[in-house]
Motif scaffolding. Structure first.
Motif, PDB file in Angstrom:
ATOM      1  N   ALA A 140       0.833  -1.195   0.000  1.00  0.00           N
ATOM      2  CA  ALA A 140       0.000   0.000   0.000  1.00  0.00           C
ATOM      3  C   ALA A 140       0.871   1.249   0.000  1.00  0.00           C
ATOM      4  N   PRO A 141       0.499   2.274  -0.788  1.00  0.00           N
ATOM      5  CA  PRO A 141       1.218   3.539  -0.711  1.00  0.00           C
ATOM      6  C   PRO A 141       0.892   4.272   0.588  1.00  0.00           C
ATOM      7  N   VAL A 142       1.921   4.844   1.204  1.00  0.00           N
ATOM      8  CA  VAL A 142       1.777   5.552   2.471  1.00  0.00           C
ATOM      9  C   VAL A 142       2.491   6.892   2.361  1.00  0.00           C
ATOM     10  N   ALA A 143       1.835   7.944   2.854  1.00  0.00           N
ATOM     11  CA  ALA A 143       2.428   9.281   2.828  1.00  0.00           C
ATOM     12  C   ALA A 143       2.444   9.863   4.232  1.00  0.00           C
ATOM     13  N   VAL A 144       3.503  10.624   4.526  1.00  0.00           N
ATOM     14  CA  VAL A 144       3.624  11.370   5.776  1.00  0.00           C
ATOM     15  C   VAL A 144       3.990  12.795   5.405  1.00  0.00           C
ATOM     16  N   ASN A 145       3.236  13.778   5.930  1.00  0.00           N
ATOM     17  CA  ASN A 145       3.577  15.156   5.604  1.00  0.00           C
ATOM     18  C   ASN A 145       4.391  15.802   6.724  1.00  0.00           C
ATOM     19  N   ARG A 146       4.806  17.051   6.499  1.00  0.00           N
ATOM     20  CA  ARG A 146       5.696  17.726   7.437  1.00  0.00           C
ATOM     21  C   ARG A 146       5.054  17.943   8.799  1.00  0.00           C
ATOM     22  N   ASP A 147       3.729  17.925   8.872  1.00  0.00           N
ATOM     23  CA  ASP A 147       3.027  18.070  10.152  1.00  0.00           C
ATOM     24  C   ASP A 147       2.858  16.745  10.889  1.00  0.00           C
ATOM     25  N   GLY A 148       3.353  15.655  10.308  1.00  0.00           N
ATOM     26  CA  GLY A 148       3.234  14.351  10.950  1.00  0.00           C
ATOM     27  C   GLY A 148       1.924  13.646  10.694  1.00  0.00           C
ATOM     28  N   SER A 149       1.147  14.103   9.720  1.00  0.00           N
ATOM     29  CA  SER A 149      -0.089  13.413   9.353  1.00  0.00           C
ATOM     30  C   SER A 149       0.239  12.220   8.461  1.00  0.00           C
ATOM     31  N   VAL A 150      -0.338  11.068   8.783  1.00  0.00           N
ATOM     32  CA  VAL A 150      -0.081   9.830   8.057  1.00  0.00           C
ATOM     33  C   VAL A 150      -1.319   9.446   7.264  1.00  0.00           C
ATOM     34  N   LEU A 151      -1.121   9.053   6.006  1.00  0.00           N
ATOM     35  CA  LEU A 151      -2.221   8.612   5.162  1.00  0.00           C
ATOM     36  C   LEU A 151      -1.834   7.315   4.479  1.00  0.00           C
ATOM     37  N   VAL A 152      -2.597   6.249   4.727  1.00  0.00           N
ATOM     38  CA  VAL A 152      -2.423   4.959   4.058  1.00  0.00           C
ATOM     39  C   VAL A 152      -3.489   4.861   2.979  1.00  0.00           C
ATOM     40  N   MET A 153      -3.066   4.499   1.764  1.00  0.00           N
ATOM     41  CA  MET A 153      -3.991   4.477   0.639  1.00  0.00           C
ATOM     42  C   MET A 153      -4.037   3.105  -0.012  1.00  0.00           C
ATOM     43  N   SER A 154      -5.103   2.869  -0.733  1.00  0.00           N
ATOM     44  CA  SER A 154      -5.197   1.667  -1.547  1.00  0.00           C
ATOM     45  C   SER A 154      -4.454   1.902  -2.852  1.00  0.00           C
ATOM     46  N   ARG A 155      -4.332   0.853  -3.657  1.00  0.00           N
ATOM     47  CA  ARG A 155      -3.650   0.993  -4.941  1.00  0.00           C
ATOM     48  C   ARG A 155      -4.370   1.983  -5.854  1.00  0.00           C
ATOM     49  N   THR A 156      -5.682   2.166  -5.646  1.00  0.00           N
ATOM     50  CA  THR A 156      -6.432   3.122  -6.466  1.00  0.00           C
ATOM     51  C   THR A 156      -6.518   4.502  -5.819  1.00  0.00           C
ATOM     52  N   GLY A 157      -5.793   4.718  -4.718  1.00  0.00           N
ATOM     53  CA  GLY A 157      -5.700   6.045  -4.130  1.00  0.00           C
ATOM     54  C   GLY A 157      -6.709   6.365  -3.063  1.00  0.00           C
ATOM     55  N   GLU A 158      -7.609   5.451  -2.740  1.00  0.00           N
ATOM     56  CA  GLU A 158      -8.594   5.724  -1.696  1.00  0.00           C
ATOM     57  C   GLU A 158      -7.953   5.595  -0.321  1.00  0.00           C
ATOM     58  N   ALA A 159      -8.395   6.423   0.624  1.00  0.00           N
ATOM     59  CA  ALA A 159      -7.834   6.411   1.966  1.00  0.00           C
ATOM     60  C   ALA A 159      -8.248   5.154   2.707  1.00  0.00           C
ATOM     61  N   VAL A 160      -7.270   4.414   3.220  1.00  0.00           N
ATOM     62  CA  VAL A 160      -7.522   3.229   4.029  1.00  0.00           C
ATOM     63  C   VAL A 160      -7.445   3.579   5.507  1.00  0.00           C
ATOM     64  N   ALA A 161      -6.447   4.372   5.873  1.00  0.00           N
ATOM     65  CA  ALA A 161      -6.281   4.796   7.268  1.00  0.00           C
ATOM     66  C   ALA A 161      -5.582   6.141   7.279  1.00  0.00           C
ATOM     67  N   ARG A 162      -5.875   6.926   8.290  1.00  0.00           N
ATOM     68  CA  ARG A 162      -5.238   8.228   8.429  1.00  0.00           C
ATOM     69  C   ARG A 162      -5.160   8.588   9.892  1.00  0.00           C
ATOM     70  N   GLY A 163      -4.194   9.417  10.215  1.00  0.00           N
ATOM     71  CA  GLY A 163      -4.027   9.832  11.601  1.00  0.00           C
ATOM     72  C   GLY A 163      -2.855  10.776  11.723  1.00  0.00           C
ATOM     73  N   ASP A 164      -2.387  10.936  12.957  1.00  0.00           N
ATOM     74  CA  ASP A 164      -1.323  11.896  13.246  1.00  0.00           C
ATOM     75  C   ASP A 164      -0.405  11.274  14.275  1.00  0.00           C
ATOM     76  N   VAL A 165       0.908  11.458  14.102  1.00  0.00           N
ATOM     77  CA  VAL A 165       1.858  10.879  15.048  1.00  0.00           C
ATOM     78  C   VAL A 165       2.162  11.823  16.208  1.00  0.00           C
ATOM     79  N   GLY A 166       1.597  13.039  16.177  1.00  0.00           N
ATOM     80  CA  GLY A 166       1.792  13.968  17.280  1.00  0.00           C
ATOM     81  C   GLY A 166       3.146  14.632  17.298  1.00  0.00           C
ATOM     82  N   ALA A 167       3.888  14.533  16.231  1.00  0.00           N
ATOM     83  CA  ALA A 167       5.203  15.157  16.173  1.00  0.00           C
ATOM     84  C   ALA A 167       5.089  16.566  15.595  1.00  0.00           C
ATOM     85  N   PRO A 168       5.910  17.490  16.070  1.00  0.00           N
ATOM     86  CA  PRO A 168       5.809  18.855  15.552  1.00  0.00           C
ATOM     87  C   PRO A 168       6.229  18.981  14.094  1.00  0.00           C
ATOM     88  N   VAL A 169       7.338  18.304  13.711  1.00  0.00           N
ATOM     89  CA  VAL A 169       7.831  18.374  12.336  1.00  0.00           C
ATOM     90  C   VAL A 169       8.366  17.002  11.949  1.00  0.00           C
TER      91      VAL A 169
END
Length: 408
Positions: free
Chosen positions: A347-376
């Motif tokens: 599965a493709p997974v993205a993490v942005n500079r704010d620590g938000s995590v997004l797990v996606m399916s192969r077709t790009g739909e969100a499977v799971a999302r959340g935040d790791v609580g880190a500042p950067v």
């Protein structure tokens, strides 16, 4: 609606450049039914690095996270066992006292790590700002070899089978244009100096990917704001040279069913792919007008992060299969691909500079999302099985040195 999937036809321009095509793709809205990620393990903060240089090393099925730290004013390489504690620490002074001094009172800088096997053993490798190439045994942190490579600047080295003998070689590059390739014992395969500075990590294209039983070493040099990409052979001779249309902020080597390519993420939002066989352009596609970061590939697609967006781009023709937006305009780090879902697929997974995590399916739909609580967070996701359930968790290394594992 519980789920929002919007389809749009977008025409992408890049100044009329050859190979910049028209893309029809699906814009995939965030799925409100996606699961929430859960933090299942977290370490204490540690000084020394912004998190972007950490790697996973695999030891007989187990994993350690290797990161650069500072303790008592000294640079220390530290490995942490997933789900547990510190496995080993190796200070630079224990390798060679000459490596333990930096500029002024600061500890010396080192490159990002690379991990893999060398001589059949799991290793981590890095370079120092003063030109040393260091290889540590990933099992216990002991020194496999350390040598003065002359590759100043602290650029991440590369591991791969360049010669086609079935074992890996190690390539290091320096800011002054020096390139050194060594075998598993640290013996030089070749050393050469290019006529331009090197700013990006080298890439080894494994011999089994090319047709002549030898691999290639891709090197990007810069001069007066213009970049040149070269492919060197196992003797250090230049196979081809090309001038990319983009200013490459990130790049990777990817195999496709039509042959291997280099994928370059540009400073102005373009993705360019170059044929490794001859240096010709496969395609260039505009994604946005802000810098983009090339991430991991999955079958047939490569994933790219930008300002608030993730794209899946077809490796053969540059068609954008889907675009996913999240986190406003916050910059997305290089996406990764891991076995974090329960269906056994990558599965493709993205993490942005704010620590938000997004797990996606192969077709790009969100499977799971959340935040790791880190500042950067400057690092892309890593993957390891922390809980022992047979599937990977998403590993995030934050700017403050914390290692955080979340379920996907």
């Amino acid at each position: 609606m519980d789920r929002r999937v919007l389809f749009a036809s977008l025409i992408l321009f890049a100044g009329g450049a050859t190979g910049v095509g028209v893309a029809l793709f699906a814009f995939v809205g965030l799925d409100e039914g996606a699961a929430e990620t859960e933090v299942v393990w977290e370490t204490d903060p540690v000084a020394g690095d912004d998190g972007s240089g950490a790697v996973i090393a695999t030891l007989d099925g187990d994993s350690v996270i290797v990161q650069s730290t500072v303790a008592d004013g000294e640079r220390v390489v530290r490995a942490t066992t997933t789900g547990a504690g510190v496995a080993w620490r190796t200070p630079l002074s224990a390798i060679d006292s000459a490596y333990s001094t930096g500029a002024g009172d600061d500890p010396p800088a080192i490159s990002a790590f690379t991990s893999g096997t060398l001589g059949g053993d799991p290793v981590v490798a890095f370079t120092t700002e003063r030109g040393a190439l260091v290889v540590l045994d990933a099992t216990d942190g002991t020194v496999r070899f350390a040598l003065d490579a002359g590759t100043n600047g602290g650029i991440e080295p590369a591991l791969g089978d360049l010669t086609g003998d079935g074992t890996n070689e190690l390539a290091a590059a320096g800011a002054d244009g020096t390139v050194l390739v060594v075998d598993g014992n640290g013996e030089a395969l070749f050393e050469t100096t290019l006529d331009e500075p090197i700013e990006r990590r080298p890439l080894i294209v494994d011999a089994d990917v090319l047709e002549d039983d030898t691999g290639g070493l891709a090197v990007a040099t810069a001069s007066d704001g213009a970049y040149t990409v070269r492919l060197l052979d196992e003797r250090g001779e230049t196979r081809w040279t090309t001038t990319p249309a983009v200013t490459p902020l990130s790049w990777s080597a990817v195999d496709t069913r039509d042959g291997p390519i280099l994928a370059l993420g540009g400073s102005t939002g373009n993705l360019e792919t170059i044929e490794i066989t001859d240096g010709s352009l496969r395609y260039e596609v505009g994604l946005q007008d802000l810098p983009v970061a090339v991430g991991d590939a999955s079958p047939g697609q490569i994933h790219v992060g930008g300002a608030g967006s993730v794209w899946a781009v077809d490796l053969l023709d540059g068609e954008v299969a889907w675009k996913q937006q999240y986190g406003g305009q916050t910059r997305v780090n290089s996406p990764g691909v891991g076995d974090v879902t329960r269906d056994g697929t990558a599965a493709p997974v993205a993490v942005n500079r704010d620590g938000s995590v997004l797990v996606m399916s192969r077709t790009g739909e969100a499977v799971a999302r959340g935040d790791v609580g880190a500042p950067v967070v400057y690092a892309g996701p890593l993957f390891a099985d922390v809980t022992g359930d047979g599937r990977d968790e998403v590993i995030v290394v934050a700017e403050d040195g914390r290692i955080i594992a979340v379920t996907g």
